[in-house]
Write a protein that holds these residues in place. Sequence first.
Motif, PDB file in Angstrom:
ATOM      1  N   LEU A 102       0.833  -1.188   0.000  1.00  0.00           N
ATOM      2  CA  LEU A 102       0.000   0.000   0.000  1.00  0.00           C
ATOM      3  C   LEU A 102       0.870   1.241   0.000  1.00  0.00           C
ATOM      4  O   LEU A 102       2.018   1.218   0.460  1.00  0.00           O
ATOM      5  CB  LEU A 102      -0.918   0.018   1.231  1.00  0.00           C
ATOM      6  N   GLU A 103       0.295   2.327  -0.481  1.00  0.00           N
ATOM      7  CA  GLU A 103       1.019   3.587  -0.468  1.00  0.00           C
ATOM      8  C   GLU A 103       1.136   4.095   0.964  1.00  0.00           C
ATOM      9  O   GLU A 103       0.281   3.868   1.797  1.00  0.00           O
ATOM     10  CB  GLU A 103       0.289   4.619  -1.324  1.00  0.00           C
ATOM     11  N   GLY A 104       2.202   4.800   1.228  1.00  0.00           N
ATOM     12  CA  GLY A 104       2.407   5.347   2.560  1.00  0.00           C
ATOM     13  C   GLY A 104       3.776   4.962   3.072  1.00  0.00           C
ATOM     14  O   GLY A 104       4.223   3.826   2.937  1.00  0.00           O
ATOM     15  N   ALA A 105       4.454   5.932   3.672  1.00  0.00           N
ATOM     16  CA  ALA A 105       5.811   5.697   4.149  1.00  0.00           C
ATOM     17  C   ALA A 105       5.797   4.885   5.431  1.00  0.00           C
ATOM     18  O   ALA A 105       4.816   4.859   6.163  1.00  0.00           O
ATOM     19  CB  ALA A 105       6.507   7.039   4.385  1.00  0.00           C
ATOM     20  N   GLY A 106       6.909   4.214   5.693  1.00  0.00           N
ATOM     21  CA  GLY A 106       7.073   3.588   6.997  1.00  0.00           C
ATOM     22  C   GLY A 106       7.395   2.115   6.993  1.00  0.00           C
ATOM     23  O   GLY A 106       7.831   1.589   8.014  1.00  0.00           O
ATOM     24  N   ALA A 165       1.081 -12.328   6.228  1.00  0.00           N
ATOM     25  CA  ALA A 165       0.983 -12.358   4.769  1.00  0.00           C
ATOM     26  C   ALA A 165      -0.467 -12.249   4.304  1.00  0.00           C
ATOM     27  O   ALA A 165      -0.789 -11.467   3.394  1.00  0.00           O
ATOM     28  CB  ALA A 165       1.616 -13.641   4.234  1.00  0.00           C
ATOM     29  N   VAL A 166      -1.352 -13.021   4.935  1.00  0.00           N
ATOM     30  CA  VAL A 166      -2.768 -12.973   4.555  1.00  0.00           C
ATOM     31  C   VAL A 166      -3.341 -11.591   4.828  1.00  0.00           C
ATOM     32  O   VAL A 166      -4.064 -11.022   4.001  1.00  0.00           O
ATOM     33  CB  VAL A 166      -3.564 -14.055   5.312  1.00  0.00           C
ATOM     34  N   SER A 211      -5.669  -6.754   2.840  1.00  0.00           N
ATOM     35  CA  SER A 211      -5.738  -5.301   3.011  1.00  0.00           C
ATOM     36  C   SER A 211      -5.410  -4.574   1.718  1.00  0.00           C
ATOM     37  O   SER A 211      -6.052  -3.579   1.366  1.00  0.00           O
ATOM     38  CB  SER A 211      -4.772  -4.855   4.119  1.00  0.00           C
ATOM     39  N   ALA A 212      -4.396  -5.063   1.003  1.00  0.00           N
ATOM     40  CA  ALA A 212      -4.017  -4.421  -0.253  1.00  0.00           C
ATOM     41  C   ALA A 212      -5.123  -4.532  -1.293  1.00  0.00           C
ATOM     42  O   ALA A 212      -5.341  -3.606  -2.080  1.00  0.00           O
ATOM     43  CB  ALA A 212      -2.728  -5.042  -0.779  1.00  0.00           C
ATOM     44  N   LEU A 213      -5.830  -5.659  -1.287  1.00  0.00           N
ATOM     45  CA  LEU A 213      -6.878  -5.873  -2.277  1.00  0.00           C
ATOM     46  C   LEU A 213      -8.145  -5.084  -1.976  1.00  0.00           C
ATOM     47  O   LEU A 213      -8.793  -4.550  -2.883  1.00  0.00           O
ATOM     48  CB  LEU A 213      -7.220  -7.367  -2.358  1.00  0.00           C
ATOM     49  N   PHE A 214      -8.494  -4.982  -0.690  1.00  0.00           N
ATOM     50  CA  PHE A 214      -9.806  -4.437  -0.340  1.00  0.00           C
ATOM     51  C   PHE A 214      -9.766  -3.137   0.462  1.00  0.00           C
ATOM     52  O   PHE A 214     -10.809  -2.526   0.673  1.00  0.00           O
ATOM     53  CB  PHE A 214     -10.614  -5.487   0.432  1.00  0.00           C
ATOM     54  N   GLU A 215      -8.581  -2.729   0.935  1.00  0.00           N
ATOM     55  CA  GLU A 215      -8.461  -1.449   1.635  1.00  0.00           C
ATOM     56  C   GLU A 215      -7.266  -0.667   1.097  1.00  0.00           C
ATOM     57  O   GLU A 215      -6.348  -0.323   1.842  1.00  0.00           O
ATOM     58  CB  GLU A 215      -8.307  -1.665   3.149  1.00  0.00           C
ATOM     59  N   PRO A 216      -7.235  -0.375  -0.179  1.00  0.00           N
ATOM     60  CA  PRO A 216      -6.055   0.255  -0.778  1.00  0.00           C
ATOM     61  C   PRO A 216      -5.750   1.643  -0.237  1.00  0.00           C
ATOM     62  O   PRO A 216      -4.631   2.126  -0.386  1.00  0.00           O
ATOM     63  CB  PRO A 216      -6.405   0.307  -2.273  1.00  0.00           C
ATOM     64  N   GLY A 263     -11.918  -3.006  14.045  1.00  0.00           N
ATOM     65  CA  GLY A 263     -10.603  -2.589  14.508  1.00  0.00           C
ATOM     66  C   GLY A 263      -9.718  -3.755  14.909  1.00  0.00           C
ATOM     67  O   GLY A 263      -8.619  -3.559  15.418  1.00  0.00           O
ATOM     68  N   VAL A 264     -10.196  -4.974  14.694  1.00  0.00           N
ATOM     69  CA  VAL A 264      -9.445  -6.195  15.016  1.00  0.00           C
ATOM     70  C   VAL A 264      -8.992  -6.838  13.709  1.00  0.00           C
ATOM     71  O   VAL A 264      -9.726  -6.841  12.722  1.00  0.00           O
ATOM     72  CB  VAL A 264     -10.328  -7.184  15.814  1.00  0.00           C
ATOM     73  N   GLY A 265      -7.778  -7.401  13.721  1.00  0.00           N
ATOM     74  CA  GLY A 265      -7.253  -8.022  12.508  1.00  0.00           C
ATOM     75  C   GLY A 265      -7.797  -9.428  12.295  1.00  0.00           C
ATOM     76  O   GLY A 265      -7.064 -10.421  12.381  1.00  0.00           O
ATOM     77  N   HIS A 266      -9.090  -9.522  11.987  1.00  0.00           N
ATOM     78  CA  HIS A 266      -9.716 -10.836  11.826  1.00  0.00           C
ATOM     79  C   HIS A 266      -9.076 -11.632  10.696  1.00  0.00           C
ATOM     80  O   HIS A 266      -8.946 -12.858  10.786  1.00  0.00           O
ATOM     81  CB  HIS A 266     -11.219 -10.674  11.566  1.00  0.00           C
ATOM     82  N   THR A 267      -8.691 -10.957   9.621  1.00  0.00           N
ATOM     83  CA  THR A 267      -8.078 -11.688   8.510  1.00  0.00           C
ATOM     84  C   THR A 267      -6.725 -12.272   8.911  1.00  0.00           C
ATOM     85  O   THR A 267      -6.333 -13.330   8.415  1.00  0.00           O
ATOM     86  CB  THR A 267      -7.910 -10.780   7.278  1.00  0.00           C
ATOM     87  N   ALA A 268      -6.019 -11.602   9.817  1.00  0.00           N
ATOM     88  CA  ALA A 268      -4.759 -12.160  10.324  1.00  0.00           C
ATOM     89  C   ALA A 268      -5.034 -13.416  11.144  1.00  0.00           C
ATOM     90  O   ALA A 268      -4.289 -14.397  11.068  1.00  0.00           O
ATOM     91  CB  ALA A 268      -4.026 -11.122  11.171  1.00  0.00           C
ATOM     92  N   HIS A 269      -6.105 -13.403  11.931  1.00  0.00           N
ATOM     93  CA  HIS A 269      -6.470 -14.589  12.707  1.00  0.00           C
ATOM     94  C   HIS A 269      -6.762 -15.763  11.775  1.00  0.00           C
ATOM     95  O   HIS A 269      -6.299 -16.889  12.005  1.00  0.00           O
ATOM     96  CB  HIS A 269      -7.710 -14.304  13.560  1.00  0.00           C
ATOM     97  N   VAL A 270      -7.521 -15.490  10.733  1.00  0.00           N
ATOM     98  CA  VAL A 270      -7.850 -16.530   9.754  1.00  0.00           C
ATOM     99  C   VAL A 270      -6.574 -17.036   9.082  1.00  0.00           C
ATOM    100  O   VAL A 270      -6.392 -18.246   8.885  1.00  0.00           O
ATOM    101  CB  VAL A 270      -8.845 -16.005   8.707  1.00  0.00           C
ATOM    102  N   GLY A 271      -5.679 -16.118   8.741  1.00  0.00           N
ATOM    103  CA  GLY A 271      -4.424 -16.508   8.110  1.00  0.00           C
ATOM    104  C   GLY A 271      -3.574 -17.389   9.004  1.00  0.00           C
ATOM    105  O   GLY A 271      -2.994 -18.385   8.544  1.00  0.00           O
TER     106      GLY A 271
END
Length: 211
Positions: free
Chosen positions: A44-48, A103-104, A109-114, A184-192
């Motif tokens: 995603l775009e953005g420094a850091g 990774a997931v 996030s890149a696909l659905f929250e650009p 506000g919880v990383g549910h996709t990370a849990h699934v991954g």
Amino acid sequence: MGARITDVVKNLLILNVLMYLGTYTLEKQGYDITGWLALRNPFLEGAGFQPYQIVTSMFMHADFMHLLSNMVGLFFIAPIIEMRLGAKKFLTYYLITGLGATAVFMVISALFEPGTNYGALGASGALSGVMMAFMLYYPNMKVMLLFFPVPIKAKYLIGGILLYDVIMGFLGHASFIGVAYNTGVGHTAHVGGALFGFLLITYWRKRGEVL
């Protein structure tokens, strides 16, 4: 359910607590430790983003309750899995599921929250991997949540938690159908983490490396 604290789990608990205390202390002094060590999505775009964040983010927590919830789960469940897999295998499993969760999370996030590149952090992705291992090895063992002290078989309790993560992960990234609801919880990370845990245990079993 109970097991003595095992060596790898003990060191993971210590590392997570020390990271939290260090982060809390330094940020009180004005240092942006979370900005340095939490994960910024490189897609995603953005420094850091820095490569080391892929690892450091796994040992950081947003606040005390975030830390406590993950460490309680690690304390009660992970020693049983470490004794089953052995220390070296368990540490490998923990790190791979944590990295898989990252990774997931990054891809989804890149696909659905650009337009969003907030810092991701926490041990819950790896913890979800540990929970998956527990469900695979001890599906009929009865466990309880601290706030809901009713014994439930692991396959139902953990399976229900993972199903909830799947549903909430979808809703959190469902702006394309107009129903996005972000907790506000990383549910996709849990699934991954759970997914990589399932795949890794399955792979090891086929190779005869674990029972």
